[in-house]
Design an enzyme around this catalytic site. Structure first.
Site, PDB file in Angstrom:
ATOM      1  N   GLU A   1      36.315  50.344  37.897  1.00 37.61           N
ATOM      2  CA  GLU A   1      37.062  50.719  39.112  1.00 37.61           C
ATOM      3  C   GLU A   1      36.838  52.149  39.595  1.00 37.61           C
ATOM      4  OE1 GLU A   1      41.138  49.754  38.130  1.00 37.61           O
ATOM      5  OE2 GLU A   1      40.755  47.617  38.247  1.00 37.61           O
TER       6      GLU A   1
ATOM      7  N   GLU B   1      37.491  38.903  35.120  1.00 37.19           N
ATOM      8  CA  GLU B   1      38.961  38.844  35.040  1.00 37.19           C
ATOM      9  C   GLU B   1      39.491  37.781  35.997  1.00 37.19           C
ATOM     10  OE1 GLU B   1      40.682  42.758  35.539  1.00 37.19           O
ATOM     11  OE2 GLU B   1      39.000  43.720  34.537  1.00 37.19           O
TER      12      GLU B   1
END
Ligand code: GLA
Length: 344
Positions: free
Chosen positions: A150, A256
């Site tokens: 991220e 995910e």
């Protein structure tokens, strides 16, 4: 059939597992039966690997060589080793779930922010120590690492990240350089992020992170987190992103995967099954047509009842393939049947 066998000709299927799963034999049986890869939901993040007790006794000694501990993560590594299931390591460098004190002089939150030079050295020391500790005791157990998680948000490099603020985007390249240097041969190194199908984000990641890392031989894979909604993204946008990353020659993992759904009715759970089926068809088509080298699809948690989405979305979510007492949902049957019948 189960997930891992149905998809064995194409790619691995995994799940994130938690401390609660580790204490629940039935959940571990489910992992062994259905999956051939797993990720720690939390315990492999810096806040759990950094050894504050040791560091705080002598911060000067550990200033650029942060001590790490496998205490919290050992049970997962032992389980993986005992059952011959490989793990995704998640995650080495992230702005989140990394203690604030790590970014301050003397590892003291009240002291000034540490210098760029210090943080680059700590970054290197941390990655070296984590990889060395895990690989010396558990060689071959981790086959892929999310090296950086991220780093992109708000139209560019994430502005509210201590890594970005102190070091600048150089931290990304330093992290991959260090991971490449210390990872066992063959371990795949990933950049991982969310909403990787948004056009601007996809293109920013490709140009500013993936291509420069590929040029330097430092990256093997792109991690598409894939926290999806029922109506967003469009499957077309997801497919375009998958193929865009795939065209770079990287291994692609959905790292995910979950699909938020707040309606547990039969019709809505059928719609969830249909959406999962469309998505897995995209993975299978991309893989078999050589458009993306899909390597593993990981669901984020085992059961609906464990999903982080219920907290995050502030409403009960039913986003996964299993629920209750490890019972398979419609979505499970759709996803397995798709692979069984694929190409027939
Ligand atoms: C991000 C992280 C994961 C996890 C989820 C929420 O996607 O990469 O490790 O923390 O948020 O559970």
């Amino acid at each position: 059939m189960n997930l891992k066998d149905a998809y064995a000709p194409y790619f691995k299927v995994g799940a994130a597992i938690s401390g609660r799963d580790m204490k629940t034999p039935k959940h571990l049986e489910l992992v062994c039966r259905e999956y051939n890869s797993f990720t720690c939901e939390n315990e492999m993040k810096p806040m759990f690997l950094l050894d504050y007790d040791t560091i705080s006794k002598d911060p000067a000694k550990y200033d650029t060589d942060p001590a790490v501990t496998l205490e919290r993560v050992r049970k997962y590594l032992d389980f993986a080793k005992a059952n011959g299931i490989q793990m995704r390591g998640h995650t080495l460098v992230w702005h989140n779930q990394t203690p604030r004190w790590f970014f301050h002089e003397n590892y003291d939150e009240k002291a000034p922010t540490a210098s760029k030079e210090t943080m680059l050295a700590r970054l290197e020391g941390y990655i070296k120590n984590v990889l060395t500790a895990i690989q010396s005791e558990y060689p071959g157990v981790i086959y892929a690492w999310d090296v950086v998680n991220e780093a992109v948000d708000e139209g560019g490099f994430r502005p509210r990240s201590p890594w970005q603020n102190i070091v600048g985007e150089e931290f990304i390249f330093k992290a991959f350089e260090t991971a490449r240097k210390y990872a066992e041969p063959g371990v795949l190194l990933f950049y991982n992020d969310y909403t990787t199908y948004e056009y601007w984000k996809r293109d920013f990641i490709v140009e500013n992170i993936l291509k420069p890392l590929i040029d330097r031989g430092l990256i093997d894979g792109m991690g598409m987190q894939s926290h999806l909604l029922m109506d967003d993204p469009s499957m077309e946008d997801y497919k375009i992103a998958l193929e865009t990353y795939g065209a770079l020659g990287l291994v692609i993992h959905a790292t995910e995967l979950d699909i938020h759904n707040n309606d547990n009715s039969e019709a809505s759970m059928q719609a969830l099954a249909d959406r999962y089926e469309q998505l897995f068809k995209i993975f299978l088509d991309a893989k078999t047509q050589g458009k993306a080298n899909v390597g593993c699809i990981t669901f984020w948690c085992l059961l609906d009842e464990e999903s982080w989405l219920t907290g995050f979305r502030q409403e009960t979510s039913y986003p996964l393939l299993f629920h209750g007492d490890c019972e398979p949902k419609k979505a499970y049957h759709s996803v397995v049947a798709l692979a069984e019948n694929y190409g027939k």
